[in-house]
Design a protein around this motif. Sequence first.
Motif, mmCIF file in Angstrom:
data_model
loop_
_atom_site.group_PDB
_atom_site.id
_atom_site.type_symbol
_atom_site.label_atom_id
_atom_site.label_comp_id
_atom_site.label_asym_id
_atom_site.label_seq_id
_atom_site.Cartn_x
_atom_site.Cartn_y
_atom_site.Cartn_z
ATOM 1 N N CYS A 296 0.697 -1.195 0.082
ATOM 2 C CA CYS A 296 -0.075 0.007 -0.104
ATOM 3 C C CYS A 296 0.882 1.331 0.100
ATOM 4 O O CYS A 296 0.558 2.184 -0.545
ATOM 5 C CB CYS A 296 -1.007 0.036 1.208
ATOM 6 N N GLN A 297 1.762 1.090 0.646
ATOM 7 C CA GLN A 297 3.025 2.453 0.766
ATOM 8 C C GLN A 297 3.701 2.721 -0.495
ATOM 9 O O GLN A 297 3.673 3.865 -1.251
ATOM 10 C CB GLN A 297 3.879 2.044 1.717
ATOM 11 N N ALA A 298 3.945 1.419 -1.281
ATOM 12 C CA ALA A 298 4.470 1.740 -2.576
ATOM 13 C C ALA A 298 3.446 2.308 -3.623
ATOM 14 O O ALA A 298 3.469 2.971 -4.355
ATOM 15 C CB ALA A 298 5.175 0.315 -3.024
ATOM 16 N N GLN A 299 2.385 1.815 -3.418
ATOM 17 C CA GLN A 299 0.959 2.291 -4.406
ATOM 18 C C GLN A 299 0.849 3.788 -4.175
ATOM 19 O O GLN A 299 0.803 4.481 -5.143
ATOM 20 C CB GLN A 299 -0.248 1.446 -3.882
ATOM 21 N N SER A 304 1.371 9.384 -5.448
ATOM 22 C CA SER A 304 1.869 10.530 -5.173
ATOM 23 C C SER A 304 2.872 11.181 -6.388
ATOM 24 O O SER A 304 2.679 12.368 -6.635
ATOM 25 C CB SER A 304 2.454 10.545 -3.906
ATOM 26 N N TYR A 305 3.744 10.231 -6.764
ATOM 27 C CA TYR A 305 4.588 10.859 -8.095
ATOM 28 C C TYR A 305 3.601 11.300 -9.421
ATOM 29 O O TYR A 305 3.878 12.452 -9.796
ATOM 30 C CB TYR A 305 5.392 9.847 -8.228
ATOM 31 N N ALA A 306 2.639 10.402 -9.592
ATOM 32 C CA ALA A 306 1.747 10.837 -10.744
ATOM 33 C C ALA A 306 1.186 12.163 -10.381
ATOM 34 O O ALA A 306 0.900 12.822 -11.348
ATOM 35 C CB ALA A 306 0.750 9.793 -11.016
ATOM 36 N N LYS A 307 0.662 12.214 -9.182
ATOM 37 C CA LYS A 307 -0.131 13.553 -8.988
ATOM 38 C C LYS A 307 0.818 15.007 -9.208
ATOM 39 O O LYS A 307 0.326 16.000 -9.749
ATOM 40 C CB LYS A 307 -0.689 13.631 -7.600
ATOM 41 N N ILE A 308 2.201 14.648 -8.717
ATOM 42 C CA ILE A 308 3.067 15.868 -8.749
ATOM 43 C C ILE A 308 3.396 16.045 -10.307
ATOM 44 O O ILE A 308 3.261 17.264 -10.628
ATOM 45 C CB ILE A 308 4.349 15.416 -7.992
ATOM 46 N N ALA A 309 3.546 15.043 -11.090
ATOM 47 C CA ALA A 309 3.684 14.965 -12.434
ATOM 48 C C ALA A 309 2.410 15.708 -13.108
ATOM 49 O O ALA A 309 2.926 16.536 -13.994
ATOM 50 C CB ALA A 309 4.114 13.588 -13.190
ATOM 51 N N GLU A 310 1.312 15.110 -12.991
ATOM 52 C CA GLU A 310 0.329 16.005 -13.599
ATOM 53 C C GLU A 310 0.011 17.476 -13.236
ATOM 54 O O GLU A 310 -0.363 18.257 -14.007
ATOM 55 C CB GLU A 310 -1.040 15.159 -13.169
ATOM 56 N N LYS A 311 0.383 17.883 -12.053
ATOM 57 C CA LYS A 311 0.330 19.163 -11.606
ATOM 58 C C LYS A 311 1.486 20.044 -11.974
ATOM 59 O O LYS A 311 1.147 21.249 -12.437
ATOM 60 C CB LYS A 311 0.227 19.420 -9.999
ATOM 61 N N HIS A 312 2.635 19.592 -11.985
ATOM 62 C CA HIS A 312 3.725 20.537 -12.508
ATOM 63 C C HIS A 312 4.755 20.082 -13.609
ATOM 64 O O HIS A 312 5.176 20.748 -14.241
ATOM 65 C CB HIS A 312 4.705 20.413 -11.346
ATOM 66 N N PHE A 313 4.560 18.767 -13.904
ATOM 67 C CA PHE A 313 5.624 18.195 -14.866
ATOM 68 C C PHE A 313 4.538 17.507 -16.177
ATOM 69 O O PHE A 313 4.657 16.149 -16.311
ATOM 70 C CB PHE A 313 6.633 17.149 -14.654
ATOM 71 N N PRO A 314 3.544 18.103 -16.955
ATOM 72 C CA PRO A 314 2.528 17.166 -17.459
ATOM 73 C C PRO A 314 3.247 16.492 -18.516
ATOM 74 O O PRO A 314 2.562 15.489 -19.076
ATOM 75 C CB PRO A 314 1.694 18.022 -18.056
#
Length: 358
Positions: A296-299, A304-314
């Motif tokens: 669950c922690q890895a998921q 969380s990485y994907a959310k940052i990518a969508e917000k800042h590095f699309p």
Amino acid sequence: LQIDVNDRDGQFRHIIFLSRVYADTPARQKLTKGAGHSSYFPCWWCKFKGRRVAAGALKRGIVEDVNGSMRQASWGMVDDEDAEDVDAEGRTAGVIKYFGYLKAQRQELLDGRAVHTWDDELLRSHQDQVQRGHIVDREPSRHKLECCHGSCLFSKLEYVDLNHLFIVPVCHSLLYGVAKDFLKAFFGGLLPALEWNCSSNAKRVMSRRAEDIILTSEFNRPYRDVVKFHASWTMEEYMTFILTVWEFIFRPYRNKKGAIRHVLHEIPREAWAYLVVAARHYLVSSYSEAPERASCQAQAALRSYAKIAEKHFPMLCTSNLHMLVCRLPRQERAWGHVSKDLEMWVERGVQTVKSGFR
């Protein structure tokens, strides 16, 4: 499979079952007759549709439609989901990216309902996979509507569940895909904000540090400077870096004035930290007293990485990232720890075969 033992013992038969298939994304798409990895529906396992956005806007960190009609709430967030995917002349343009991490996206195959990438509502069942292949076999003109080009070869095996047959190519998608994309953007000056990219001073520091690294024989090959050679790294080199070497290479340094400087800016540093957490879980086989919690922690780290990518590095919201977020945790629940199913052994076999033809 019939085997002749000897004249005395006669013959006996082995019944062989296909349990799983190792294939990178292009090979899997050939075997399944699925849509291409840069299409609107690249994912074999779900119905999520990507969005075509202007390539220039991605480099600026602003997701907008190719006709300029999309608005943003912050870096990379899509507000206007009804904008058309064509330019002013009616031609398709831009590149297709896959969001749905930070904000739910409306999906046409779900009658316009808004969902996140990981929502179970998006998943295709085994019967869905078989049925859409049969439909296209009968009516080839419906290949775009059904997001495939015909029946999967393995659908004829009655005991096979097509959703669990294909193993996610983690080394390709996580190392050669997501990690490589991040480093390419970081060192290539492609991140939206100037201060997020690697400075000349930081590059010099990392190159000097590379001279001090001596890897022992079990790492299989010497360390090559990430600044100069990351574009030509092998999967093993990416694995070595993301699991061990990066902590030394990316640690803070002092400039000529004695001030402490970080190699990675705060936002890229946070994204990289989440990526490392996910990689260390999925790539390394280790004992855990609470395996479900570790999974669950890895998921959570991957999301969380994907959310940052969508917000800042699309520009980093690729089909590889979508596949990892959508399928990898589910594969682990179905098959057990992901690390036991890495495709490294397949790659070594392929390289051995290739070497025989050179």
